[in-house]
Design a protein around this motif. Structure first.
Motif, short mmCIF file in Angstrom:
data_model
loop_
_atom_site.label_atom_id
_atom_site.label_comp_id
_atom_site.label_asym_id
_atom_site.label_seq_id
_atom_site.Cartn_x
_atom_site.Cartn_y
_atom_site.Cartn_z
N TRP A 14 0.88 -1.17 0.00
CA TRP A 14 0.00 0.00 0.00
C TRP A 14 0.91 1.21 0.00
O TRP A 14 1.79 1.34 0.86
CB TRP A 14 -0.89 0.01 1.25
CG TRP A 14 -1.82 1.19 1.26
CD1 TRP A 14 -1.57 2.43 1.76
CD2 TRP A 14 -3.14 1.22 0.75
NE1 TRP A 14 -2.65 3.24 1.59
CE2 TRP A 14 -3.64 2.52 0.97
CE3 TRP A 14 -3.95 0.29 0.12
CZ2 TRP A 14 -4.93 2.91 0.59
CZ3 TRP A 14 -5.23 0.69 -0.26
CH2 TRP A 14 -5.70 1.98 -0.02
N ASN A 39 0.18 8.38 -0.16
CA ASN A 39 0.72 9.65 -0.65
C ASN A 39 0.05 10.80 0.09
O ASN A 39 -1.15 10.77 0.33
CB ASN A 39 0.48 9.79 -2.16
CG ASN A 39 1.30 8.80 -2.96
OD1 ASN A 39 2.50 8.74 -2.82
ND2 ASN A 39 0.63 8.03 -3.80
N ARG A 76 -0.06 14.15 -0.99
CA ARG A 76 -0.72 15.11 -1.88
C ARG A 76 -1.24 14.48 -3.17
O ARG A 76 -1.49 15.18 -4.14
CB ARG A 76 0.24 16.24 -2.21
CG ARG A 76 0.57 17.07 -1.00
CD ARG A 76 1.25 18.36 -1.40
NE ARG A 76 1.30 19.24 -0.26
CZ ARG A 76 2.38 19.50 0.43
NH1 ARG A 76 3.52 18.93 0.11
NH2 ARG A 76 2.33 20.34 1.46
N ALA A 77 -1.35 13.18 -3.18
CA ALA A 77 -1.84 12.46 -4.36
C ALA A 77 -2.58 11.22 -3.87
O ALA A 77 -2.46 10.85 -2.71
CB ALA A 77 -0.66 12.06 -5.26
N PRO A 78 -3.36 10.60 -4.75
CA PRO A 78 -4.10 9.39 -4.32
C PRO A 78 -3.15 8.26 -3.91
O PRO A 78 -2.05 8.13 -4.44
CB PRO A 78 -4.87 8.99 -5.57
CG PRO A 78 -4.94 10.21 -6.41
CD PRO A 78 -3.69 10.98 -6.13
N ASP A 79 -3.62 7.47 -2.95
CA ASP A 79 -2.87 6.28 -2.56
C ASP A 79 -2.90 5.26 -3.70
O ASP A 79 -3.74 5.34 -4.60
CB ASP A 79 -3.48 5.65 -1.30
CG ASP A 79 -3.31 6.53 -0.07
OD1 ASP A 79 -2.53 7.51 -0.13
OD2 ASP A 79 -3.95 6.23 0.95
N HIS A 80 -1.99 4.30 -3.62
CA HIS A 80 -1.91 3.24 -4.62
C HIS A 80 -1.82 1.90 -3.89
O HIS A 80 -1.26 1.82 -2.80
CB HIS A 80 -0.65 3.37 -5.48
CG HIS A 80 -0.69 4.52 -6.44
ND1 HIS A 80 -0.58 4.35 -7.78
CD2 HIS A 80 -0.84 5.85 -6.25
CE1 HIS A 80 -0.65 5.52 -8.39
NE2 HIS A 80 -0.79 6.45 -7.47
N GLU A 102 -4.36 3.02 -8.81
CA GLU A 102 -4.49 4.32 -8.16
C GLU A 102 -5.87 4.38 -7.50
O GLU A 102 -6.88 4.13 -8.16
CB GLU A 102 -4.32 5.43 -9.20
CG GLU A 102 -4.43 6.83 -8.64
CD GLU A 102 -4.33 7.86 -9.75
OE1 GLU A 102 -3.49 8.76 -9.62
OE2 GLU A 102 -5.08 7.75 -10.76
N MET A 103 -5.92 4.74 -6.22
CA MET A 103 -7.16 4.68 -5.46
C MET A 103 -8.08 5.89 -5.67
O MET A 103 -9.21 5.90 -5.22
CB MET A 103 -6.85 4.52 -3.97
CG MET A 103 -6.06 3.26 -3.65
SD MET A 103 -6.83 1.75 -4.22
CE MET A 103 -8.23 1.66 -3.13
N GLY A 104 -7.62 6.92 -6.33
CA GLY A 104 -8.44 8.11 -6.55
C GLY A 104 -8.19 8.69 -7.93
O GLY A 104 -7.63 8.03 -8.81
N ARG A 105 -8.63 9.94 -8.11
CA ARG A 105 -8.50 10.67 -9.37
C ARG A 105 -8.94 9.83 -10.56
O ARG A 105 -10.11 9.46 -10.65
CB ARG A 105 -7.08 11.18 -9.56
CG ARG A 105 -6.73 12.30 -8.61
CD ARG A 105 -5.44 12.95 -8.99
NE ARG A 105 -5.07 13.92 -7.97
CZ ARG A 105 -3.85 14.31 -7.74
NH1 ARG A 105 -2.85 13.84 -8.46
NH2 ARG A 105 -3.61 15.19 -6.80
N GLN A 117 -8.04 6.78 -11.28
CA GLN A 117 -7.97 5.36 -10.97
C GLN A 117 -7.16 4.61 -12.02
O GLN A 117 -7.60 3.60 -12.58
CB GLN A 117 -9.37 4.77 -10.79
CG GLN A 117 -10.09 5.36 -9.60
CD GLN A 117 -11.42 4.71 -9.33
OE1 GLN A 117 -11.84 3.78 -9.99
NE2 GLN A 117 -12.10 5.22 -8.31
#
Length: 132
Positions: A8, A11, A13-17, A43-46, A48
C-alpha cells in the motif's frame, strides 16, 4: 522463489496506490542470473489509473562477489477509469549494474530508455541496499 508482494503506497498530496507483484528469479549457469517481475498497480483516486507491467532482466557476474552487468526491459500497459482497455504501451530498455563496495552494501543502477512514442524518454532507478 517465487515471491508474492503486496504494498500500500500512501501519498500525502496524491491518491494512494495498491500494488501487487510476483517476483521470480534465479541462476542460469555459472555467473548468470535472471529475474522477472509481474506487477499490477491501482491508483485509489483521481483517474484510478491501472498499470500492468512486466520487467525482466539478465546479468552476468564480471567481478566475483563485487560486480555484475546486465540488461533489463520494462513493458507497461496503462489505462484509466472510463477508458479501460485503451492502453498506453510503454517499452523501455537499458543496461544494469550492481556493485558491492562492501560485502553487505550494494549499489544498483538501472537507466532505462523509452523505445516507442508512448514511453517516457528515460526512467532511472538507483538503489543503495544494506544486507543484514
Amino acid at each position: 522463489n517465487p515471491t508474492l508482494y503486496l504494498e500500500w503506497i500512501g501519498n500525502d498530496r496524491a491518491p494512494d496506490h495498491v500494488e501487487g507483484k510476483l517476483l521470480m528469479g534465479g541462476g542460469i549457469g555459472t555467473g548468470w542470473h535472471w529475474g522477472t517481475n509481474l506487477v499490477f498497480e491501482h491508483e485509489m483516486g483521481r483517474e484510478q489509473e491501472n498499470s500492468q507491467e512486466v520487467t525482466a532482466g539478465v546479468s552476468r557476474t564480471v567481478l566475483d562477489q563485487q560486480a555484475s552487468l546486465g540488461a533489463e526491459a520494462k513493458f507497461a500497459f496503462v489505462d484509466v477509469r472510463g477508458h479501460r482497455g485503451d492502453f498506453t504501451r510503454e517499452i523501455l530498455l537499458g543496461p544494469s549494474l550492481q556493485y558491492y563496495p562492501l560485502p553487505w552494501l550494494h549499489l544498483d543502477a538501472v537507466p532505462l530508455f523509452g523505445v516507442n512514442h508512448e514511453s517516457p524518454k528515460a526512467q532511472v532507478t538507483l538503489i543503495l541496499g544494506w544486507e543484514f
